[in-house]
Design a protein around this motif. Structure first.
Motif, PDB file in Angstrom:
ATOM      1  N   UNK A 213      -7.785 -32.743  19.631  1.00 10.57           N
ATOM      2  CA  UNK A 213      -6.796 -32.560  18.575  1.00 10.57           C
ATOM      3  C   UNK A 213      -6.366 -31.099  18.450  1.00 10.57           C
ATOM      4  N   UNK A 214      -7.252 -30.173  18.750  1.00 13.60           N
ATOM      5  CA  UNK A 214      -6.861 -28.764  18.728  1.00 13.60           C
ATOM      6  C   UNK A 214      -5.792 -28.495  19.781  1.00 13.60           C
ATOM      7  N   UNK A 215      -5.977 -29.069  20.972  1.00 17.12           N
ATOM      8  CA  UNK A 215      -4.994 -28.882  22.040  1.00 17.12           C
ATOM      9  C   UNK A 215      -3.689 -29.591  21.670  1.00 17.12           C
ATOM     10  N   UNK A 216      -3.803 -30.768  21.066  1.00 20.00           N
ATOM     11  CA  UNK A 216      -2.613 -31.509  20.643  1.00 20.00           C
ATOM     12  C   UNK A 216      -1.799 -30.707  19.626  1.00 20.00           C
ATOM     13  N   UNK A 217      -2.470 -30.024  18.733  1.00 20.13           N
ATOM     14  CA  UNK A 217      -1.773 -29.216  17.734  1.00 20.13           C
ATOM     15  C   UNK A 217      -1.012 -28.063  18.378  1.00 20.13           C
ATOM     16  N   UNK A 218      -1.594 -27.478  19.420  1.00 14.91           N
ATOM     17  CA  UNK A 218      -0.946 -26.350  20.111  1.00 14.91           C
ATOM     18  C   UNK A 218       0.150 -26.811  21.064  1.00 14.91           C
ATOM     19  N   UNK A 219      -0.004 -28.001  21.647  1.00 14.60           N
ATOM     20  CA  UNK A 219       0.931 -28.486  22.667  1.00 14.60           C
ATOM     21  C   UNK A 219       1.338 -29.919  22.318  1.00 14.60           C
ATOM     22  N   UNK A 220       2.197 -30.111  21.333  1.00 12.29           N
ATOM     23  CA  UNK A 220       2.499 -31.463  20.837  1.00 12.29           C
ATOM     24  C   UNK A 220       3.210 -32.371  21.828  1.00 12.29           C
ATOM     25  N   UNK A 221       3.838 -31.806  22.880  1.00 11.02           N
ATOM     26  CA  UNK A 221       4.545 -32.637  23.851  1.00 11.02           C
ATOM     27  C   UNK A 221       3.699 -32.984  25.078  1.00 11.02           C
ATOM     28  N   UNK A 222       2.525 -32.393  25.179  1.00 11.81           N
ATOM     29  CA  UNK A 222       1.707 -32.544  26.384  1.00 11.81           C
ATOM     30  C   UNK A 222       1.267 -33.988  26.592  1.00 11.81           C
ATOM     31  N   UNK A 223       0.787 -34.627  25.533  1.00  7.38           N
ATOM     32  CA  UNK A 223       0.205 -35.958  25.673  1.00  7.38           C
ATOM     33  C   UNK A 223       1.227 -36.972  26.171  1.00  7.38           C
ATOM     34  N   UNK A 224       2.427 -36.934  25.626  1.00  9.12           N
ATOM     35  CA  UNK A 224       3.456 -37.873  26.061  1.00  9.12           C
ATOM     36  C   UNK A 224       3.730 -37.716  27.554  1.00  9.12           C
ATOM     37  N   UNK A 225       3.816 -36.470  28.022  1.00  9.32           N
ATOM     38  CA  UNK A 225       4.067 -36.241  29.451  1.00  9.32           C
ATOM     39  C   UNK A 225       2.922 -36.784  30.303  1.00  9.32           C
ATOM     40  N   UNK A 226       1.694 -36.590  29.829  1.00 13.86           N
ATOM     41  CA  UNK A 226       0.538 -37.048  30.606  1.00 13.86           C
ATOM     42  C   UNK A 226       0.511 -38.574  30.708  1.00 13.86           C
ATOM     43  N   UNK A 227       0.808 -39.243  29.612  1.00 15.07           N
ATOM     44  CA  UNK A 227       0.799 -40.709  29.626  1.00 15.07           C
ATOM     45  C   UNK A 227       1.918 -41.247  30.497  1.00 15.07           C
ATOM     46  N   UNK A 228       3.092 -40.613  30.430  1.00 13.83           N
ATOM     47  CA  UNK A 228       4.207 -41.047  31.280  1.00 13.83           C
ATOM     48  C   UNK A 228       3.871 -40.865  32.754  1.00 13.83           C
ATOM     49  N   UNK A 229       3.217 -39.753  33.096  1.00 11.56           N
ATOM     50  CA  UNK A 229       2.843 -39.518  34.492  1.00 11.56           C
ATOM     51  C   UNK A 229       1.818 -40.543  34.972  1.00 11.56           C
ATOM     52  N   UNK A 230       0.960 -40.986  34.068  1.00  3.81           N
ATOM     53  CA  UNK A 230      -0.069 -41.958  34.436  1.00  3.81           C
ATOM     54  C   UNK A 230       0.541 -43.289  34.847  1.00  3.81           C
ATOM     55  N   UNK A 231       1.587 -43.701  34.148  1.00  4.25           N
ATOM     56  CA  UNK A 231       2.227 -44.970  34.478  1.00  4.25           C
ATOM     57  C   UNK A 231       1.335 -46.164  34.173  1.00  4.25           C
ATOM     58  N   UNK A 232       1.580 -47.252  34.874  1.00  3.17           N
ATOM     59  CA  UNK A 232       0.862 -48.510  34.615  1.00  3.17           C
ATOM     60  C   UNK A 232       0.145 -49.016  35.864  1.00  3.17           C
ATOM     61  N   UNK A 233      -0.317 -48.102  36.702  1.00  2.95           N
ATOM     62  CA  UNK A 233      -0.948 -48.492  37.962  1.00  2.95           C
ATOM     63  C   UNK A 233      -2.347 -49.061  37.776  1.00  2.95           C
ATOM     64  N   UNK A 234      -3.022 -48.705  36.683  1.00  2.00           N
ATOM     65  CA  UNK A 234      -4.432 -49.058  36.506  1.00  2.00           C
ATOM     66  C   UNK A 234      -4.593 -50.238  35.560  1.00  2.00           C
ATOM     67  N   UNK A 235      -5.593 -51.064  35.837  1.00  2.00           N
ATOM     68  CA  UNK A 235      -5.845 -52.232  35.000  1.00  2.00           C
ATOM     69  C   UNK A 235      -6.255 -51.836  33.594  1.00  2.00           C
ATOM     70  N   UNK A 236      -7.094 -50.818  33.488  1.00  2.00           N
ATOM     71  CA  UNK A 236      -7.545 -50.322  32.183  1.00  2.00           C
ATOM     72  C   UNK A 236      -7.099 -48.875  32.040  1.00  2.00           C
ATOM     73  N   UNK A 237      -6.385 -48.583  30.954  1.00  4.26           N
ATOM     74  CA  UNK A 237      -5.940 -47.221  30.670  1.00  4.26           C
ATOM     75  C   UNK A 237      -6.478 -46.838  29.297  1.00  4.26           C
ATOM     76  N   UNK A 238      -7.177 -45.715  29.253  1.00  5.96           N
ATOM     77  CA  UNK A 238      -7.860 -45.280  28.036  1.00  5.96           C
ATOM     78  C   UNK A 238      -7.437 -43.862  27.698  1.00  5.96           C
ATOM     79  N   UNK A 239      -7.161 -43.638  26.423  1.00  4.28           N
ATOM     80  CA  UNK A 239      -6.950 -42.289  25.905  1.00  4.28           C
ATOM     81  C   UNK A 239      -8.192 -41.902  25.124  1.00  4.28           C
ATOM     82  N   UNK A 240      -8.947 -40.965  25.653  1.00  3.52           N
ATOM     83  CA  UNK A 240     -10.172 -40.489  25.019  1.00  3.52           C
ATOM     84  C   UNK A 240      -9.836 -39.228  24.228  1.00  3.52           C
TER      85      UNK A 240
END
Length: 255
Positions: free
Chosen positions: A96-123
């Protein structure tokens, strides 16, 4: 569909895992080729993911990894997920500290991940004293991306999630759920009570005999609990804390 989950490692993983697909074959890493600029290939899968946790090179130095004890961690350049906890289990990590500093980062990371994997987890590592705003943003990103959300309040808890995902990679959700005493309400209540630090099976049985239901146990006064045989002051304090402490620090005072 996968659903957002806030739970302890073993309970949460039951809801995430289904029978594994065929093992990844071929080369050690499977992904898109590199480009002429010399950037490393994008790696989405890895043949070693069944034996070890595969981590992206950018995750070196993550303090969570010092708490991983049950398996080896191998770093790979160009890995798109932050971690592979199995051949088809992709994990993205955010604090959450990183999210506060870089609010657009997470969306880019999830988009790059795509839907290739059967299980996708955000920890998500909850490392802010007052996490409500940032946690709300992370939850919305997970919801809209249809990615399962796991929250960890300590590095050790985050590592436990990662290890549990890896340990149960070949077990179906049905097999894990079958271990729960589905038809026995008393046994399930005992399982809940023994997750409280210091409360053993005998204590749980004593408490259930006296109060009968989780609702009655949660409403019990300290004096009532202290009168039970084998339930000392320390166990009473632990039970009271679990049932009555605010979920977020400062919530009771409105801070």
């Amino acid at each position: 569909r996968q659903h957002s989950a806030i739970a302890r490692p073993c309970a949460a993983v039951r809801a995430l895992l289904a029978p594994m697909s065929a093992a990844v074959a071929g080369a050690a890493a499977v992904g898109d080729g590199g480009d002429e600029a010399g950037r490393p290939a994008q790696v989405f899968q890895h043949a070693r993911a069944a034996q070890v946790i595969i981590a992206a090179a950018r995750q070196r130095g993550n303090p969570m990894l010092s708490c991983v004890r049950s398996t080896l961690v191998e770093f790979v350049d160009g890995l798109v997920p932050d971690y592979l906890a199995g051949p088809d289990i992709a994990v993205c990590f955010i604090s959450l500290k990183f999210q506060r500093l870089h609010p657009d980062y997470l969306k880019r990371r999830i988009q790059a991940l795509g839907a290739r994997h059967r299980v996708r987890v955000l920890l998500c590592r909850v490392d802010l004293e007052h996490p409500e705003d940032q946690l709300g943003m992370v939850t919305l990103e997970a919801f809209h991306a249809d990615i399962s959300l796991l929250l960890a309040w300590t590095d050790a808890e985050a590592a436990a999630y990662l290890e549990t995902l890896h340990r149960h990679q070949n077990k179906s959700a049905e097999a894990l759920m079958a271990k729960l005493p589905q038809g026995d309400r008393r046994a399930r209540l005992a399982d809940v009570l023994t997750t409280v630090k210091g409360v053993n099976r005998t204590d749980a049985s004593t408490i259930i005999d006296r109060f009968g239901s989780l609702k009655n146990i949660a409403a019990a006064a300290e004096e009532e609990l202290q009168r039970l045989p084998g339930i000392g002051d320390k166990k009473v304090r632990q039970l009271q804390h679990v049932f009555h402490a605010p979920f977020f620090p400062g919530a009771a005072t409105g801070a």
